[in-house]
Design an enzyme around this catalytic site. Structure first.
Site, PDB file in Angstrom:
ATOM      1  N   HIS A   1       0.181 -12.024   1.927  1.00  0.00           N
ATOM      2  CA  HIS A   1      -0.865 -11.199   1.303  1.00  0.00           C
ATOM      3  C   HIS A   1      -1.679 -11.977   0.266  1.00  0.00           C
ATOM      4  O   HIS A   1      -2.904 -11.834   0.216  1.00  0.00           O
ATOM      5  CB  HIS A   1      -0.212  -9.966   0.664  1.00  0.00           C
ATOM      6  CG  HIS A   1      -1.122  -8.797   0.486  1.00  0.00           C
ATOM      7  ND1 HIS A   1      -0.687  -7.497   0.562  1.00  0.00           N
ATOM      8  CD2 HIS A   1      -2.447  -8.723   0.219  1.00  0.00           C
ATOM      9  CE1 HIS A   1      -1.720  -6.680   0.355  1.00  0.00           C
ATOM     10  NE2 HIS A   1      -2.788  -7.398   0.140  1.00  0.00           N
TER      11      HIS A   1
ATOM     12  N   TYR B   1       0.830  -1.214   0.000  1.00  0.00           N
ATOM     13  CA  TYR B   1       0.000   0.000   0.000  1.00  0.00           C
ATOM     14  C   TYR B   1       0.869   1.273   0.000  1.00  0.00           C
ATOM     15  O   TYR B   1       0.359   2.357  -0.291  1.00  0.00           O
ATOM     16  CB  TYR B   1      -0.950   0.050   1.212  1.00  0.00           C
ATOM     17  CG  TYR B   1      -1.952  -1.070   1.332  1.00  0.00           C
ATOM     18  CD1 TYR B   1      -2.150  -1.994   0.305  1.00  0.00           C
ATOM     19  CD2 TYR B   1      -2.709  -1.223   2.492  1.00  0.00           C
ATOM     20  CE1 TYR B   1      -3.066  -3.036   0.436  1.00  0.00           C
ATOM     21  CE2 TYR B   1      -3.630  -2.254   2.627  1.00  0.00           C
ATOM     22  CZ  TYR B   1      -3.800  -3.163   1.594  1.00  0.00           C
ATOM     23  OH  TYR B   1      -4.708  -4.195   1.747  1.00  0.00           O
TER      24      TYR B   1
ATOM     25  N   LYS C   1       1.348  -6.758   5.828  1.00  0.00           N
ATOM     26  CA  LYS C   1       1.342  -7.955   4.972  1.00  0.00           C
ATOM     27  C   LYS C   1       2.610  -8.052   4.141  1.00  0.00           C
ATOM     28  O   LYS C   1       3.145  -7.027   3.692  1.00  0.00           O
ATOM     29  CB  LYS C   1       0.112  -7.935   4.043  1.00  0.00           C
ATOM     30  CG  LYS C   1      -1.190  -7.572   4.747  1.00  0.00           C
ATOM     31  CD  LYS C   1      -2.413  -7.633   3.858  1.00  0.00           C
ATOM     32  CE  LYS C   1      -3.624  -7.033   4.564  1.00  0.00           C
ATOM     33  NZ  LYS C   1      -3.800  -5.587   4.342  1.00  0.00           N
TER      34      LYS C   1
END
Ligand code: NAD
Length: 277
Positions: free
Chosen positions: A108, A50, A75
């Site tokens: 993930h 992210y 993750k």
């Protein structure tokens, strides 16, 4: 308002509602997470991919909230499953977050075509044993992936974080998870805004009956089904709205009507786990 906690299969507990940060831009993350913490969120879900772990860390540091009152998940990204890469990846995430451990570290995606998720899972068990994460889990693992890591390592993940929303309930994966004591974290709990919740009569009807938004009703449905959720928004008013779901209850009939919205695989709005490698 007190957010309920659920007990994981490793004895730790997790707040059932958190704040999700997928697609929260790096430059907006500290502000958005700070507002979430002010509202009362204590559980933050982020990921290396992210690109906003630094903003999450800055908000945590500025908040002054004691570490043991916070629950932070990050993750392992898909290109770091092999060799000792997971060990390096968690150190990098912890540095960005400004923490000495996370509460939950997840694989993930299984990236099944690369056939390296059992190794990645073993590395996360090691990371947990070294205290760099309190709990270890997986994300986007389908029933066969879950069964395989448990069979080959003897270790069940604490959670499986999967796409799950009113049109897509993942019956097979959730059944295996329940049998194995793995809690479900529902990502995209609102369908990522990709379909109109208000167009679904059982949700619209319950919203009218309880004088709540369709988002609140949807989140409440997840909570009453025992799932962990962390809806995403960057708007303070929506963050507040998504937090205010513990002072009303859906009836059994309302719950059953929302359960009946499942469209199976046709309801999926994002990538199939077997297609991301
Ligand atoms: P979501 O279902 O939470 O939907 C987010 C969208 O819903 C927002 O962009 C906003 O437009 C809208 N929304 C949110 N609250 C609203 C409200 N009160 N009123 C009106 N609209 C509202 O989708 P998501 O962000 O993809 O999922 C939540 C979290 O799950 C993510 O932030 C991330 O932490 C996690 N996630 C994980 C994976 C994974 O592969 N493990 C994938 C996607 C998301």
């Amino acid at each position: 308002m007190t957010v309920p906690t659920l007990q994981l299969n490793d004895g730790h507990s997790i707040p059932q509602l958190g704040y999700g940060t997928f697609k929260v831009p790096a430059e907006e993350t500290e502000r958005a997470v700070s507002e979430a913490l002010e509202i009362g969120y204590r559980h933050i879900d982020t990921a290396a991919i992210y690109g906003n772990e630094g903003g999450v860390g800055a908000a945590i540091a500025a908040s002054g909230i004691p570490r043991d009152e916070l629950y932070v998940t990050t993750k392992l990204w898909n290109d770091r499953h092999d060799g000792d890469e997971p060990d390096r990846a968690i150190e990098e995430s912890l540095t960005k977050l400004g923490l000495d451990h996370v509460d939950l570290y997840l694989v993930h995606w299984p990236t099944p075509a690369k056939d390296n998720y059992v190794h990645a899972w073993e590395k996360l068990v090691g990371i947990r044993e070294r205290g760099l994460s309190r709990s270890a889990g997986v994300s986007n693992f389908l029933a066969p992936h879950l069964e395989r890591i448990i069979a080959e390592t003897g270790q069940a993940p604490a959670v499986d974080q999967i796409e799950l929303h009113p049109r897509y309930h993942q019956a097979e994966t959730t059944a295996v998870a329940a049998r194995r004591g793995v809690l479900i974290e529902a990502w995209g709990p609102l369908g990522q805004g990709k379909y109109d919740l208000a167009s679904l009569a059982p949700i619209a009807d319950a919203a009218a009956a309880h004088d709540r938004s369709v988002q609140q009703v949807t989140l409440r449905w997840h909570i009453q089904r025992g799932r962990i959720v962390f809806p995403k928004s960057v708007h303070r008013q929506r963050l507040q709205e998504n937090f205010d779901i513990f002072d009303f209850s859906l009836t059994d009939a309302e719950m059953a009507a929302i359960d009946a919205l499942d469209e199976g695989d046709a309801g999926r709005v994002a990538t199939h786990p077997n297609d991301l490698n």
